[in-house]
Scaffold this motif. Structure first.
Motif, short mmCIF file in Angstrom:
data_model
loop_
_atom_site.label_atom_id
_atom_site.label_comp_id
_atom_site.label_asym_id
_atom_site.label_seq_id
_atom_site.Cartn_x
_atom_site.Cartn_y
_atom_site.Cartn_z
N THR A 170 0.83 -1.21 0.00
CA THR A 170 0.00 0.00 0.00
C THR A 170 0.86 1.26 0.00
N ALA A 171 1.87 1.27 0.88
CA ALA A 171 2.73 2.45 1.00
C ALA A 171 3.52 2.74 -0.27
N CYS A 172 3.82 1.70 -1.04
CA CYS A 172 4.69 1.85 -2.21
C CYS A 172 3.94 1.69 -3.52
N ALA A 173 2.63 1.88 -3.49
CA ALA A 173 1.82 1.72 -4.70
C ALA A 173 2.30 2.65 -5.81
N GLY A 174 2.81 3.82 -5.43
CA GLY A 174 3.27 4.80 -6.41
C GLY A 174 4.67 4.57 -6.92
N GLY A 175 5.34 3.54 -6.38
CA GLY A 175 6.65 3.19 -6.89
C GLY A 175 7.82 3.46 -5.97
N TYR A 176 8.99 3.03 -6.38
CA TYR A 176 10.24 3.18 -5.66
C TYR A 176 11.36 2.81 -6.62
N THR A 177 12.58 2.91 -6.18
CA THR A 177 13.71 2.52 -7.03
C THR A 177 14.54 1.46 -6.31
N GLY A 178 14.78 0.35 -7.00
CA GLY A 178 15.61 -0.71 -6.44
C GLY A 178 17.00 -0.61 -7.04
N GLY A 182 25.36 -0.96 -8.34
CA GLY A 182 25.49 0.21 -9.19
C GLY A 182 24.39 0.36 -10.22
N ASP A 183 23.57 -0.66 -10.44
CA ASP A 183 22.46 -0.58 -11.38
C ASP A 183 21.18 -0.25 -10.61
N SER A 184 20.21 0.28 -11.33
CA SER A 184 18.96 0.61 -10.67
C SER A 184 17.77 0.31 -11.58
N LEU A 185 16.64 0.06 -10.98
CA LEU A 185 15.40 -0.16 -11.71
C LEU A 185 14.31 0.66 -11.04
N LYS A 186 13.67 1.53 -11.80
CA LYS A 186 12.60 2.36 -11.27
C LYS A 186 11.28 1.60 -11.35
N ILE A 187 10.68 1.36 -10.21
CA ILE A 187 9.36 0.75 -10.15
C ILE A 187 8.34 1.88 -10.18
N THR A 188 7.42 1.80 -11.11
CA THR A 188 6.44 2.88 -11.27
C THR A 188 5.10 2.59 -10.62
N LYS A 189 4.82 1.30 -10.36
CA LYS A 189 3.51 0.97 -9.80
C LYS A 189 3.54 -0.40 -9.13
N VAL A 190 2.87 -0.49 -7.99
CA VAL A 190 2.64 -1.78 -7.32
C VAL A 190 1.13 -1.91 -7.14
#
Length: 256
Positions: A170-178, A182-190
């Motif tokens: 619920t808290a991260c429904a709007g996304g986060y970055t993992g 050194g690499d990253s992946l932007k999560i846009t929706k849960v």
């Protein structure tokens, strides 16, 4: 096009150890350092205290090739295991999701084990042309690959870990970055995934990410059975993974 699909999915996997790069190893000692210790307030207070299973017991309970004839089942390599441990979220409240996706324990686990199951593609006909055989091989790469991880906890630890994942969804429904190595992946929706009925309690999420400008959709299923938390993280080279129902059913059955 095919190269673009492969590149974006490899980026996604390397960023947060999703499916192809991450699995806790049945022969490895459980990590006793909590990377995201769930609070007692978030726990399911009604859950009874339970005795944790050992790593050896969890390893014996893992799905194997005989349980999933339509998949290729194999353990993660030491390099994949090492890479998985470095997966982090840019938001503390989303760390439980990143941990579950990378097959790390949420909180402090007493025992841990894991493996990978990759759905088999359709075999080409015996008289298939070279082009048809090549297409079948490429289609096989688009099959859903699932990392399966079992973590066991003392007392109410499994219920607390499950509750923290429910809260994070619920808290991260709007996304986060993992991030990882050194690499990253932007999560846009849960978002909630297809409902799963298994174990003592279960939840499912569809996690959408932006991999190098292209969307990638992953499935995360979490099932609690007593003191054990089973997580299933699925990814496909096609960019859209299917919920690994067969894998979930087979693993939950082995948990008893």
């Amino acid at each position: 096009m095919r190269n673009a699909l492969v590149r974006r999915t490899v980026l996604a996997a390397s960023a947060v150890s999703l499916v192809l790069l991450a699995t806790a190893c049945g022969g490895e000692k459980a990590d006793t350092k909590a990377d995201s210790k769930p609070s007692g307030a978030a726990a399911t207070s009604a859950a009874p205290a339970a005795k944790a299973k050992t790593t050896a017991e969890l390893t014996a309970a893992l799905v194997v090739q005989a349980d999933l004839p339509n998949h290729v089942v194999k353990p993660a390599t030491p390099a994949e295991i090492a890479a998985a441990g470095a997966a982090k979220s840019d938001k503390a409240e989303c760390q439980p999701l990143v941990s579950a996706q990378s097959m790390n324990a949420v909180g402090t686990a007493a025992g841990t084990a894991g493996t990978k199951a990759v759905a088999k593609g359709k075999e080409p006909a015996a008289d298939a042309s070279p082009e048809e055989k090549l297409k079948a091989g490429l289609d096989a790469l688009s099959g859903t690959a699932t990392s399966v991880s079992l973590h066991s906890y003392e007392g109410k630890g499994a219920a607390e870990a499950f509750a923290s994942l429910k809260t994070a969804g619920t808290a991260c429904a709007g996304g986060y970055t993992g991030t990882q190595a050194g690499d990253s992946l932007k999560i846009t929706k849960v978002a909630p995934g297809a409902a799963v009925t298994a174990g003592d309690e279960a939840l499912a999420y569809t996690v959408t990410g932006d991999a190098d400008g292209s969307p990638v959709s992953m499935e995360l299923v979490v099932v609690r059975k007593g003191s054990t938390l089973a997580t299933f993280s699925a990814l496909s080279l096609a960019g859209v993974a299917e919920q690994p129902k067969d894998v979930v059913d087979a693993q939950v059955k082995k948990l008893g």
